[in-house]
Scaffold this active site. Structure first.
Site, PDB file in Angstrom:
ATOM      1  N   LYS A 262       0.851  -1.206   0.000  1.00 28.43           N
ATOM      2  CA  LYS A 262       0.000   0.000   0.000  1.00 28.43           C
ATOM      3  C   LYS A 262       0.878   1.244   0.000  1.00 28.43           C
ATOM      4  O   LYS A 262       1.663   1.460   0.917  1.00 28.43           O
ATOM      5  CB  LYS A 262      -0.915  -0.017   1.231  1.00 28.43           C
ATOM      6  CG  LYS A 262      -1.711   1.287   1.445  1.00 28.43           C
ATOM      7  CD  LYS A 262      -2.661   1.187   2.651  1.00 28.43           C
ATOM      8  CE  LYS A 262      -3.310   2.525   2.978  1.00 28.43           C
ATOM      9  NZ  LYS A 262      -4.199   2.468   4.154  1.00 28.43           N
TER      10      LYS A 262
ATOM     11  N   ASP B 195      -2.717  10.080   3.694  1.00 27.34           N
ATOM     12  CA  ASP B 195      -4.102   9.670   3.882  1.00 27.34           C
ATOM     13  C   ASP B 195      -4.827  10.677   4.770  1.00 27.34           C
ATOM     14  O   ASP B 195      -4.761  10.607   5.997  1.00 27.34           O
ATOM     15  CB  ASP B 195      -4.145   8.263   4.518  1.00 27.34           C
ATOM     16  CG  ASP B 195      -5.585   7.763   4.680  1.00 27.34           C
ATOM     17  OD1 ASP B 195      -6.510   8.413   4.148  1.00 27.34           O
ATOM     18  OD2 ASP B 195      -5.759   6.707   5.331  1.00 27.34           O
TER      19      ASP B 195
ATOM     20  N   LYS C 208     -10.266  12.652   8.244  1.00 27.27           N
ATOM     21  CA  LYS C 208      -9.787  12.253   9.572  1.00 27.27           C
ATOM     22  C   LYS C 208      -9.742  13.474  10.495  1.00 27.27           C
ATOM     23  O   LYS C 208      -9.619  14.602  10.011  1.00 27.27           O
ATOM     24  CB  LYS C 208      -8.359  11.699   9.457  1.00 27.27           C
ATOM     25  CG  LYS C 208      -8.262  10.323   8.834  1.00 27.27           C
ATOM     26  CD  LYS C 208      -6.810   9.866   8.783  1.00 27.27           C
ATOM     27  CE  LYS C 208      -6.675   8.504   8.123  1.00 27.27           C
ATOM     28  NZ  LYS C 208      -7.288   7.401   8.879  1.00 27.27           N
TER      29      LYS C 208
ATOM     30  N   ASP D 276       1.484   6.241   5.606  1.00 29.13           N
ATOM     31  CA  ASP D 276       0.547   5.293   5.011  1.00 29.13           C
ATOM     32  C   ASP D 276       1.103   4.657   3.727  1.00 29.13           C
ATOM     33  O   ASP D 276       0.452   3.847   3.101  1.00 29.13           O
ATOM     34  CB  ASP D 276      -0.787   6.014   4.745  1.00 29.13           C
ATOM     35  CG  ASP D 276      -1.984   5.096   4.939  1.00 29.13           C
ATOM     36  OD1 ASP D 276      -1.836   4.066   5.606  1.00 29.13           O
ATOM     37  OD2 ASP D 276      -3.056   5.418   4.394  1.00 29.13           O
TER      38      ASP D 276
ATOM     39  N   ASP E  68     -12.225   6.887   3.732  1.00 27.37           N
ATOM     40  CA  ASP E  68     -11.016   6.645   4.514  1.00 27.37           C
ATOM     41  C   ASP E  68     -10.596   5.169   4.473  1.00 27.37           C
ATOM     42  O   ASP E  68      -9.493   4.823   4.894  1.00 27.37           O
ATOM     43  CB  ASP E  68     -11.245   7.111   5.959  1.00 27.37           C
ATOM     44  CG  ASP E  68      -9.941   7.297   6.712  1.00 27.37           C
ATOM     45  OD1 ASP E  68      -8.872   7.250   6.065  1.00 27.37           O
ATOM     46  OD2 ASP E  68      -9.991   7.475   7.946  1.00 27.37           O
TER      47      ASP E  68
ATOM     48  N   GLU F  22      -9.477   3.478   2.099  1.00 22.69           N
ATOM     49  CA  GLU F  22      -8.992   3.599   0.721  1.00 22.69           C
ATOM     50  C   GLU F  22      -7.940   2.551   0.376  1.00 22.69           C
ATOM     51  O   GLU F  22      -7.772   2.202  -0.789  1.00 22.69           O
ATOM     52  CB  GLU F  22      -8.411   5.010   0.493  1.00 22.69           C
ATOM     53  CG  GLU F  22      -6.962   5.231   0.962  1.00 22.69           C
ATOM     54  CD  GLU F  22      -6.753   5.067   2.458  1.00 22.69           C
ATOM     55  OE1 GLU F  22      -7.744   5.142   3.211  1.00 22.69           O
ATOM     56  OE2 GLU F  22      -5.598   4.833   2.883  1.00 22.69           O
TER      57      GLU F  22
ATOM     58  N   ARG G 171      -7.773  -0.624   0.833  1.00 23.78           N
ATOM     59  CA  ARG G 171      -8.313  -1.843   0.217  1.00 23.78           C
ATOM     60  C   ARG G 171      -8.709  -1.619  -1.236  1.00 23.78           C
ATOM     61  O   ARG G 171      -8.748  -2.549  -2.020  1.00 23.78           O
ATOM     62  CB  ARG G 171      -9.467  -2.379   1.086  1.00 23.78           C
ATOM     63  CG  ARG G 171     -10.629  -1.461   1.200  1.00 23.78           C
ATOM     64  CD  ARG G 171     -11.525  -1.794   2.404  1.00 23.78           C
ATOM     65  NE  ARG G 171     -10.961  -1.337   3.679  1.00 23.78           N
ATOM     66  CZ  ARG G 171     -11.540  -1.526   4.860  1.00 23.78           C
ATOM     67  NH1 ARG G 171     -12.687  -2.174   4.949  1.00 23.78           N
ATOM     68  NH2 ARG G 171     -10.974  -1.087   5.959  1.00 23.78           N
TER      69      ARG G 171
HETATM   70  N1  BES Z   1      -4.340   4.353   6.913  1.00 29.68           N
HETATM   71  C1  BES Z   1      -5.473   4.064   7.679  1.00 29.68           C
HETATM   72  C2  BES Z   1      -5.205   3.033   8.773  1.00 29.68           C
HETATM   73  C3  BES Z   1      -4.488   3.543   9.982  1.00 29.68           C
HETATM   74  C4  BES Z   1      -5.177   4.200  10.980  1.00 29.68           C
HETATM   75  C5  BES Z   1      -3.166   3.287  10.141  1.00 29.68           C
HETATM   76  C6  BES Z   1      -4.512   4.623  12.100  1.00 29.68           C
HETATM   77  C7  BES Z   1      -2.499   3.694  11.264  1.00 29.68           C
HETATM   78  C8  BES Z   1      -3.170   4.367  12.253  1.00 29.68           C
HETATM   79  C9  BES Z   1      -6.610   3.500   6.818  1.00 29.68           C
HETATM   80  O1  BES Z   1      -6.640   3.960   5.522  1.00 29.68           O
HETATM   81  C10 BES Z   1      -7.883   3.869   7.476  1.00 29.68           C
HETATM   82  O2  BES Z   1      -8.127   5.028   7.621  1.00 29.68           O
HETATM   83  N2  BES Z   1      -8.651   2.877   7.882  1.00 29.68           N
HETATM   84  C11 BES Z   1      -9.876   3.101   8.560  1.00 29.68           C
HETATM   85  C12 BES Z   1     -10.892   2.107   8.060  1.00 29.68           C
HETATM   86  C13 BES Z   1     -12.303   2.395   8.495  1.00 29.68           C
HETATM   87  C14 BES Z   1     -12.796   3.666   7.849  1.00 29.68           C
HETATM   88  C15 BES Z   1     -13.170   1.229   8.111  1.00 29.68           C
HETATM   89  C16 BES Z   1      -9.636   2.906  10.051  1.00 29.68           C
HETATM   90  O3  BES Z   1      -8.876   2.011  10.416  1.00 29.68           O
HETATM   91  O4  BES Z   1     -10.175   3.685  10.835  1.00 29.68           O
HETATM   92 ZN    ZN Z   2      -4.816   4.580   4.732  1.00 27.92          ZN
HETATM   93 ZN    ZN Z   3      -7.739   5.800   5.334  1.00 36.94          ZN
END
Ligand code: BES
Ligand code: ZN
Ligand code: ZN
Length: 489
Positions: free
Chosen positions: A251, A256, A263, A274, A333, A335, A337
């Site tokens: 990834k 992000d 966020k 990210d 968010d 994204e 996947r």
């Molecule tokens: N890049 C983030 C995951 C992340 C969050 C990594 C905090 C490190 C610390 C990812 O793209 C994301 O935002 N995932 C969301 C998914 C949710 C919206 C289903 C998450 O984990 O909150």
């Molecule tokens: Zn992300």
């Molecule tokens: Zn995200």
């Protein structure tokens, strides 16, 4: 730091500092005598965490450092990395540029001398890296110029393995620490091109036009809100050869923000990391090439920003992914996947023996494992067992989570084949993300690593300084080295 190996008696090697790791109650007699000379022989018996830096001694070593490891039968490989890190820090603050570490063990240790030699070199190099490319004033004492590992056994290749693995991990950390205004998707591609050139593997970058022609609408949907164009980076090692083939997918979100599902601003700066899945895979490619692994490896690294704007993807939008499946994007968010889905489906076309992906995919993995483990899910159970073992050795530990069919139900869409978040908010976030990825790998053996929990160190701890850790590089490079032996083409 130049790393060398000397198969000699330690009296025959000259250095500014001689470091002697000692097990509890097994401090060598000659070292004990040195302690006695300064009257501290009772204060140090090799207990874990303790060390002594003895005063000036003259030739061939100016200073002597004894580092306690604790009981021989309890000592873990990571204790050796930590001991080497301590030696490096001690040498730097005492301004000793030439360091020798003595490997002289013959007892009840659970680990091979080779693994110990590799681990100590890793600890020394990983702890030596400073991640302050933009600071005028560098901290941390004098630079260490040379590290000599000394043993009576032949540990030259183990020392070299440690060097290659740690240097590759440090490479990843240096790329990862670059901020998003500098490390744009295009710049990441440029860095990957440079890596390919230096290590003699193939490079290709698919730009926006080609992604559109191919129908990689997951990547395109995520990039839509950014002025930076997306790129799918492809690196090829040993391409064209008839060897076991593994595809590494990483990834590469260079920033992000969350997109329209934005966020909170607190901590948003850390989302420049990210891209660590992609960067980790670049480190693995580097290590594999340096170790000349007899494998064919392809890295597929989708790189883009995830930003909000008037042209950004909106919650509710539906896109058709590269494999034809349609996805309702309910949360912009989620994204990672989307870009991985396209890359995984593309990876399958080459019919590889194994696909591994690494991604800072979910915040939920931090809830499950804290900062101490990588979430692992997948379909290739043999590979996962091997990865688990390498995790224990490298201290880049993984823990498997299930992919039962109920989790796949949770990502079935109402208006499209799939939706990009689970139906029960707050439940099994790491697993539903992996269940989504599974929709794009077909029957190709696959392992997914959710590294969001381990890629960032909040402060100086052990052999890591604050910033990106590059975790996953040693895990996967050592995994590939072993896996290659079990797959015959
Ligand atoms: N890049 C983030 C995951 C992340 C969050 C990594 C905090 C490190 C610390 C990812 O793209 C994301 O935002 N995932 C969301 C998914 C949710 C919206 C289903 C998450 O984990 O909150
Ligand atoms: Zn992300
Ligand atoms: Zn995200």
């Amino acid at each position: 730091m130049k790393v060398e190996f000397a198969r000699k008696d330690f009296g025959a090697v000259s250095a500014d500092l001689l470091v002697v790791p000692c097990f509890k109650a097994k401090v060598p007699a000659w070292a004990h005598a040195e302690l006695a000379k300064v009257g501290v022989e009772k204060d140090f018996v090799g207990e874990k965490g303790k060390y002594y830096l003895l005063p000036d001694k003259g030739k061939p070593y100016k200073r002597l450092m004894l580092i306690g490891l604790g009981k021989e039968k309890n000592v873990e490989l990571d204790d050796f990395r930590l001991a080497a890190a301590k030696a490096v820090r001690g040498a730097k603050s005492a301004r000793l540029a030439n360091v020798a570490i003595l490997l002289d063990f013959n007892g009840a240790m659970r680990h091979s001398e080779k693994d110990v030699a590799t681990a100590m070199v890793e600890g020394a190099l990983l702890s030596d890296l400073k991640l302050e490319p933009y600071k005028k004033k560098k901290k941390g004492g004098r630079k260490i110029e040379r590290l000599v590992m000394i043993s009576k056994m032949d540990l030259a290749s183990a020392v070299d393995d440690g060097r290659v693995l740690a240097e590759s991990q440090n490479y990843a950390r240096l790329v990862a620490v670059e901020p998003a205004n500098i490390m744009t998707p295009r710049k990441l591609a440029e860095v990957a091109r440079q890596l390919a050139k230096e290590h003699g593997f193939g490079f290709r970058a698919m730009g926006k036009g080609e992604l559109e022609r191919k129908g990689m609408n997951g990547i395109l949907a995520v990039s839509r809100g950014s002025v930076q164009e997306p790129v799918l980076i492809e690196l090829k090692y040993n391409s064209g050869k008839k060897l076991p083939h593994v595809v590494l997918v990483g990834k590469g979100i260079t920033f992000d923000s969350g997109g329209i599902s934005i966020k909170p601003s607190k901590g948003m700066d850390t989302m420049k990391f990210d891209k660590c899945g992609a960067v980790t895979m670049m480190g693995v490619m580097r290590a594999a090439a340096e170790m000349k692994l007899p494998l064919k490896i392809t890295a597929l690294l989708p790189a883009t920003e995830n930003m909000p704007s008037g042209s950004a993807t909106k919650p509710g939008d539906i896109v058709r992914m590269y494999n034809g499946k349609t996805v309702e994007i309910l949360n912009t968010d989620a994204e990672g996947r989307l870009i991985l889905g396209d890359a995984l489906a593309y990876a399958c076309e080459a019919k590889p023996d194994l696909i591994i992906d690494a991604a800072t995919l979910t915040g939920a993995v931090l809830v499950v494992l804290g900062k101490h483990g990588i979430g692992m899910l997948g379909t290739d159970h043999k590979a996962m067992r091997e990865i688990y073992d390498r995790g224990m050795e490298t201290n880049e530990r993984v823990w498997e989570l299930p992919l039962w069919k109920e989790y796949s139900e949770m990502i079935k869409g109402d208006y499209a084949d799939l939706k990009n978040i689970g139906s029960e908010s707050g439940e099994a976030g790491t697993i539903t993300a992996a269940a989504f990825l599974k929709e794009f790998v077909g029957s190709t053996p696959w392992v997914h690593l959710d590294i969001a929990s381990v890629e960032w160190s909040d402060g100086d701890s052990g052999y890591f300084c604050k910033g990106p850790t590059g975790k996953g590089v040693r895990l996967l490079a050592t995994f590939l080295r072993e896996w290659q032996k079990t797959i015959k083409k």
